[in-house]
Design a protein around this motif. Structure first.
Motif, mmCIF file in Angstrom:
data_model
loop_
_atom_site.group_PDB
_atom_site.id
_atom_site.type_symbol
_atom_site.label_atom_id
_atom_site.label_comp_id
_atom_site.label_asym_id
_atom_site.label_seq_id
_atom_site.Cartn_x
_atom_site.Cartn_y
_atom_site.Cartn_z
ATOM 1 N N MET C 86 0.929 -1.058 0.183
ATOM 2 C CA MET C 86 -0.020 -0.023 -0.105
ATOM 3 C C MET C 86 0.822 1.219 0.118
ATOM 4 S SD MET C 86 -2.776 -0.452 -0.637
ATOM 5 C CE MET C 86 -3.185 -2.227 -1.332
ATOM 6 N N HIS C 90 0.595 3.859 -2.755
ATOM 7 C CA HIS C 90 0.420 5.192 -2.313
ATOM 8 C C HIS C 90 1.344 6.313 -3.109
ATOM 9 C CE1 HIS C 90 -0.182 8.274 1.144
ATOM 10 N NE2 HIS C 90 -0.306 8.833 -0.009
ATOM 11 N N ALA C 113 -12.364 11.021 -5.256
ATOM 12 C CA ALA C 113 -12.217 10.777 -3.857
ATOM 13 C C ALA C 113 -11.940 9.343 -3.350
ATOM 14 C CB ALA C 113 -13.713 11.176 -3.177
ATOM 15 N N PHE C 114 -12.052 8.704 -4.602
ATOM 16 C CA PHE C 114 -11.830 6.962 -4.415
ATOM 17 C C PHE C 114 -10.665 6.810 -3.592
ATOM 18 C CE2 PHE C 114 -10.990 2.666 -6.066
ATOM 19 C CZ PHE C 114 -11.925 2.079 -5.465
ATOM 20 N N GLY C 115 -9.594 7.107 -4.428
ATOM 21 C CA GLY C 115 -8.281 6.695 -3.938
ATOM 22 C C GLY C 115 -7.889 7.508 -2.297
ATOM 23 N N GLU C 117 -10.050 7.980 -0.012
ATOM 24 C CA GLU C 117 -11.086 7.219 0.621
ATOM 25 C C GLU C 117 -10.500 5.889 0.913
ATOM 26 O OE1 GLU C 117 -15.391 9.049 -0.661
ATOM 27 O OE2 GLU C 117 -14.696 6.922 -1.349
ATOM 28 N N ASN C 118 -10.078 5.263 -0.096
ATOM 29 C CA ASN C 118 -9.182 4.041 0.143
ATOM 30 C C ASN C 118 -7.867 4.124 1.217
ATOM 31 O OD1 ASN C 118 -10.711 2.762 -1.486
ATOM 32 N ND2 ASN C 118 -9.669 2.976 -3.075
ATOM 33 N N LEU C 119 -7.352 5.285 1.181
ATOM 34 C CA LEU C 119 -6.088 5.305 2.183
ATOM 35 C C LEU C 119 -6.601 5.889 3.467
ATOM 36 C CD1 LEU C 119 -3.776 7.432 -0.173
ATOM 37 C CD2 LEU C 119 -3.685 5.237 0.369
ATOM 38 N N GLY C 120 -7.885 5.788 3.804
ATOM 39 C CA GLY C 120 -8.342 6.348 5.032
ATOM 40 C C GLY C 120 -8.085 7.624 5.436
ATOM 41 N N VAL C 121 -8.329 8.398 4.636
ATOM 42 C CA VAL C 121 -7.895 9.908 4.944
ATOM 43 C C VAL C 121 -9.201 10.585 5.473
ATOM 44 C CG1 VAL C 121 -7.499 12.190 3.766
ATOM 45 C CG2 VAL C 121 -6.271 10.007 3.086
ATOM 46 N N SER C 122 -9.215 11.451 6.409
ATOM 47 C CA SER C 122 -10.370 12.040 7.078
ATOM 48 C C SER C 122 -11.348 12.895 6.146
ATOM 49 C CB SER C 122 -9.931 13.169 8.183
ATOM 50 O OG SER C 122 -9.466 14.111 7.539
ATOM 51 N N SER C 123 -12.347 12.820 6.397
ATOM 52 C CA SER C 123 -13.543 13.368 5.409
ATOM 53 C C SER C 123 -13.034 15.065 4.823
ATOM 54 C CB SER C 123 -14.868 13.575 6.003
ATOM 55 O OG SER C 123 -15.145 12.140 6.221
ATOM 56 N N ILE C 126 -10.218 14.923 2.582
ATOM 57 C CA ILE C 126 -10.623 14.322 1.326
ATOM 58 C C ILE C 126 -11.010 15.304 0.488
ATOM 59 C CG2 ILE C 126 -11.837 12.659 -0.033
ATOM 60 C CD1 ILE C 126 -11.716 10.694 2.312
ATOM 61 N N ARG C 127 -12.017 16.003 0.901
ATOM 62 C CA ARG C 127 -12.683 17.123 0.381
ATOM 63 C C ARG C 127 -11.764 18.204 -0.083
ATOM 64 N NH1 ARG C 127 -17.321 17.871 -1.901
ATOM 65 N NH2 ARG C 127 -16.057 18.629 -3.628
ATOM 66 N N MET C 166 -4.357 11.492 -4.240
ATOM 67 C CA MET C 166 -3.641 10.470 -3.328
ATOM 68 C C MET C 166 -2.423 11.095 -3.046
ATOM 69 S SD MET C 166 -4.622 6.887 -5.237
ATOM 70 C CE MET C 166 -3.339 6.006 -4.471
#
Lengths: 287, 268, 287
Positions: C86, C90, C113-115, C117-123, C126-127, C166
């Motif tokens: 990962m 990344h 946002a898909f990438g 989101e997969n990395l577990g970044v906070s909302s 991500i925005r 990402m």
């Protein structure tokens, strides 16, 4: 002699009466002589693909006419069906339309649909395979076992086997390397010479259309923006760039030479450029 | 053209209905359907209709678009109407011919059933018209979360749904293209016996399947490249939050059911 | 790790790779002893014919394929180390040829946002990343559009945004312009070269188009699983005979000068821009 294709005041509107209504062709007129090699250029969505599908009767014009050998292809059902075979259409990435178990059977699909007898089908399949450089052994393998470039040649052979008088190709070299491109373009040229066929080729490669075609149709925003010889078309560099197109690099070089004050002709192929430079240097050069 | 099919199409917008939490909309749809099935009088039907019209009004979806979506359902609608018209035999006889009898009861039942189906479908359309498919899957995923405990692969299911929705237009376009290409080689899909027509589909189906598999393969690689490894440890850009409008909607929904039940008990 | 250098973001050492054979057939070897280092912050173009192993090599850069021999290091991490996959993915994002097959969601911003989101970044993060990424590729106004209604160049820019959201150190693009028209190609290449210049993201661009490769800092030519040429675009494209023998070509400017040299001129073969080439020709003619 009548032109092989004549398009007059052709209009086509997609999805009439829905919110998706969209005019894809706006009053297009041109004619094509037998044996001509015509390039069609234009950005994505300029109407090139729609135009191609009008020429073999896949799409029916909203208004206007398509005359094949002087006859309106929509005047009679038989003529419409004949237009499919007399005007062969090779779509983009045609290798994705292969479906038969063997290369032979896939190439035979068109001739079979024409209702020809076995013998004639066999002759056509073998000749078409010859035009695109497929060996007799390759005819017996599954098309899905071939390389990308070979698959594409099979697909083109499938259209050539109908022996169309007009062969239309939509970006036949997309995604291929220079050798693959040269092979396909060579196949097309061989077919044209052998049958005095008319070729119409959509391409994003200005270098290819410059080298091969006698005449260019430039589509822009559903309209036919230019219809002229490559030299003339490529002299409108700025307009072409505005339409999302470009001009061959050698043409750009020569436009720069003009700016530098040299009296040079418009060139668009390397051969022409070489000849022109040699002329300027005064003929014989000894290094 | 195949491209013109509207299939649960989303109309982007900024209306109150658009802004509602997808979970609210999903639950409200269920509440609405329950109320619709409880309703069995003209008064309660009128109430439901009023509710539906106000939601359409609030959503700013052009009624024309909704009507267009109904087209493929006309057959079912007529079938229901005819069935109820001829098979409900109470009230006064309005018309009698051959073996058919039309009664006032039958007529009112037919109209009711047809409007029930009409309202049911319109309500469902409203959900898909005002909610992006992603929000919808997010909502479903969140509502179904409790099912995870009993081993239901909730995230995987919602991911599958999301991808399916994403690829429907692409595959429709592709089918169009393959059909045109085979027609250009003289394929004929319109004439011949049923058997011949079925056979004529092979040149379309084979390339279509191959392409779907190729796409699936490439998509899987692309998803892996973007660090996808299932639902574990995944976050969301858009977190679902209940706002005032959502609580308000739940209130309206509850009221709707209560009133319909009330009307039923008083016999209206 | 022999000769490991911190400034190398990707380091391919004695890579061997054989595609597994189907059933009993032997596998197809692609690489036997491949060596390549890519410096952080550089813009490298990889050229080669169809089937020369370009895409196979690219898939080794983020653990989609694992070496059958030798090593590939990304930021010093062995790509075969399962625990670090990962981190590798990344750091190295991939953009593929067909934009349709890499867009997951049916709203542009959701796809970007898909990438993250997969990395577990906070909302909120991500925005922020999605908005920044979309602005960087010039697609912010389209954030709520459905991807299938965009043009090819726009789709490809969305795919690039999905990768840069990402926040990778390196982007590998595998023939990203093969399916695009000239405008789409310009959009994509302008975007990646800007990301390289302004954000310092390492770019590895696999392409068939010489004019695109000419915009890189370094060109690597692959042939039969080996590096056949490696250097600045000027150095590589001046080796015209070598390129021809592989089945590639130089940009037209160089091809023109080369052709003239064969006919007795003495031009240098490093003019990649039309202006430069015109100046050289001007000097030659006036001399």
């Amino acid at each position: 002699m009548k032109p092989i294709l004549e398009v007059s005041n052709l209009n086509y509107i997609y999805s009439v009466g829905t919110p998706f209504e969209h005019k894809a062709l706006d009053n297009i007129s041109f004619s094509v002589e037998r044996g001509e090699f015509i390039g069609i250029i234009g950005h994505t969505g300029s109407g090139k693909s729609t135009l191609m599908q009008q020429l073999n009767g896949l799409l029916k014009p909203t208004s206007g006419q398509v005359l094949l050998d002087g006859e309106d292809i929509w005047s009679d059902k038989k003529l419409t069906r004949q237009a499919r075979f007399r005007v062969g259409l090779v779509f983009q990435y045609p290798e994705y339309q292969l479906f038969e178990e063997t290369v032979y059977r896939d190439i035979a699909f068109g001739p079979k649909n024409m209702g020809l007898n076995e013998q004639e089908i066999d002759r056509r399949v073998r000749e078409a395979a010859g035009f695109v450089g497929l060996t007799p052994e390759q005819l017996e393998v599954s098309p899905f076992d071939l390389s990308g470039g070979q698959k594409r040649r099979v697909a083109i052979a499938g259209v050539i086997a109908m022996e169309p008088e007009v062969l239309i190709l939509d970006e036949p070299t997309a995604g291929l390397d220079p050798v693959g491109r040269a092979e396909i373009l060579g196949n097309v040229e061989t077919y044209r010479r052998a049958r005095n066929a008319t070729i119409m080729m959509v391409s994003h490669s200005m270098e290819d259309v410059a080298r091969l075609t006698d005449r260019l149709l430039v589509m822009n925003g559903s309209k036919l923006a230019m219809d002229a010889a490559p030299a003339q078309v490529f002299s409108h560099a700025e307009e072409l760039v505005q339409m999302g197109l470009n001009i061959p690099q050698v043409t750009q070089v020569f436009l720069n030479l003009k700016k530098l004050g040299l009296d040079v002709a418009n060139v668009y192929t390397i051969e022409q450029a070489v000849a022109e430079i040699k002329r300027l240097r005064g003929g014989a050069v000894n290094a | 053209m195949l491209k013109d099919i509207t299939l649960g199409q989303y109309f982007p917008g900024k209306s109150v209905i658009h802004r509602l939490d997808p979970r609210t909309k999903l639950v409200m749809l269920v509440v609405y359907i329950v109320a619709l099935f409880l309703a069995d009088s003209w008064v309660s039907y009128g109430l439901m209709f009023l509710f539906l019209v106000s939601v359409i009004g609030l959503s700013t979806i052009p009624p024309k678009a909704i009507a267009r979506g109904m087209k493929p359902l006309v057959v079912i609608l007529i079938f229901t109407g005819v069935l109820n018209l001829f098979f409900t035999q109470d009230g006064t006889v309005l018309l009698h011919f051959w073996i058919f009898t039309i009664t006032t009861g039958g007529l009112s039942r037919a109209v009711m059933m047809m409007s029930r189906i009409l309202m049911l479908i319109t309500g469902t359309f409203l959900l898909t018209y005002t909610t992006s498919p992603i929000a919808l899957t997010d909502g479903l995923e969140s509502l179904m979360k409790p099912l995870k405990k009993i081993g239901v692969p909730v995230h995987e299911l919602s991911m599958m749904m999301c991808i399916a929705l994403r690829f429907i237009p692409t595959l429709i376009e592709e089918t169009d293209k393959i059909m045109s290409a085979q027609k250009a080689r003289g394929a004929d899909f319109e004439t011949g016996s049923l058997m011949e027509r079925a056979k004529a589909l092979i040149p379309i189906l084979v390339p279509l399947f191959i392409s779907a598999f190729r796409r699936a393969d490439e998509l899987a690689t692309a998803m892996e490249c973007r660090c996808y490894q299932g639902g574990e440890g995944r976050t969301k850009m858009k977190l679902l939050h209940y706002h005032r409008e959502d609580f308000l909607s739940y209130g309206v929904g509850a009221a709707l059911v209560v009133v319909v039940i009330g009307l039923k008990t008083v016999g209206l | 790790m022999e000769g490991f250098n911190l400034s190398d973001i990707i380091s391919v050492e004695h890579l061997a790779y054989t595609y597994p054979g189907v059933e009993d057939t032997p596998g197809v070897p692609v690489f036997e002893d491949m060596n390549l280092k890519i410096q952080e912050g550089s813009f490298v173009a990889v050229l080669g014919t169809n089937g020369c192993g370009k895409s196979t090599l690219a898939k080794h850069f983020n653990s989609i394929l694992l070496p059958t021999g030798g090593k590939v290091y990304v930021c010093g991490i062995d790509t075969a180390n399962e625990d670090r996959i990962m981190t590798v993915r990344h750091n190295v994002g991939m953009v593929f040829q067909n934009p349709d097959n890499q867009i997951v969601a049916n709203v542009v911003e959701e796809d970007v946002a898909f990438g993250p989101e997969n990395l577990g970044v906070s909302s909120p993060e991500i925005r922020r990343r999605v908005d920044t990424a979309l602005k960087q590729v010039g697609m912010y106004e389209y954030r709520e559009h459905a991807p299938h209604l965009l043009s090819g160049g726009q789709k490809q820019r969305v795919a690039i945004a999905g990768i840069i959201a990402m926040e990778p150190k390196c982007i590998v693009l595998d023939e990203p312009t093969a399916m695009l028209d000239p405008r789409g190609r310009r959009e994509v290449i302008d975007t990646v070269s800007r990301l390289n210049r302004e954000k310092g993201i390492t770019v590895v661009l696999i392409t068939h188009h010489m004019d695109e490769a000419a915009r890189a800092d370094r060109v690597v030519v692959l042939d039969k699983g080996k590096v056949a040429a490696d250097g600045t675009p000027r150095e590589v494209f001046s080796q015209v005979e070598l390129l021809h023998s592989i089945g590639l070509a130089s940009p037209e400017t160089v091809e023109l000068c080369w052709e003239l040299n064969r006919q007795g001129f003495d031009l240098s073969l490093d003019a990649l821009e039309p202006e430069e080439c015109a100046q050289a020709l001007y000097n030659a003619v006036k001399a």
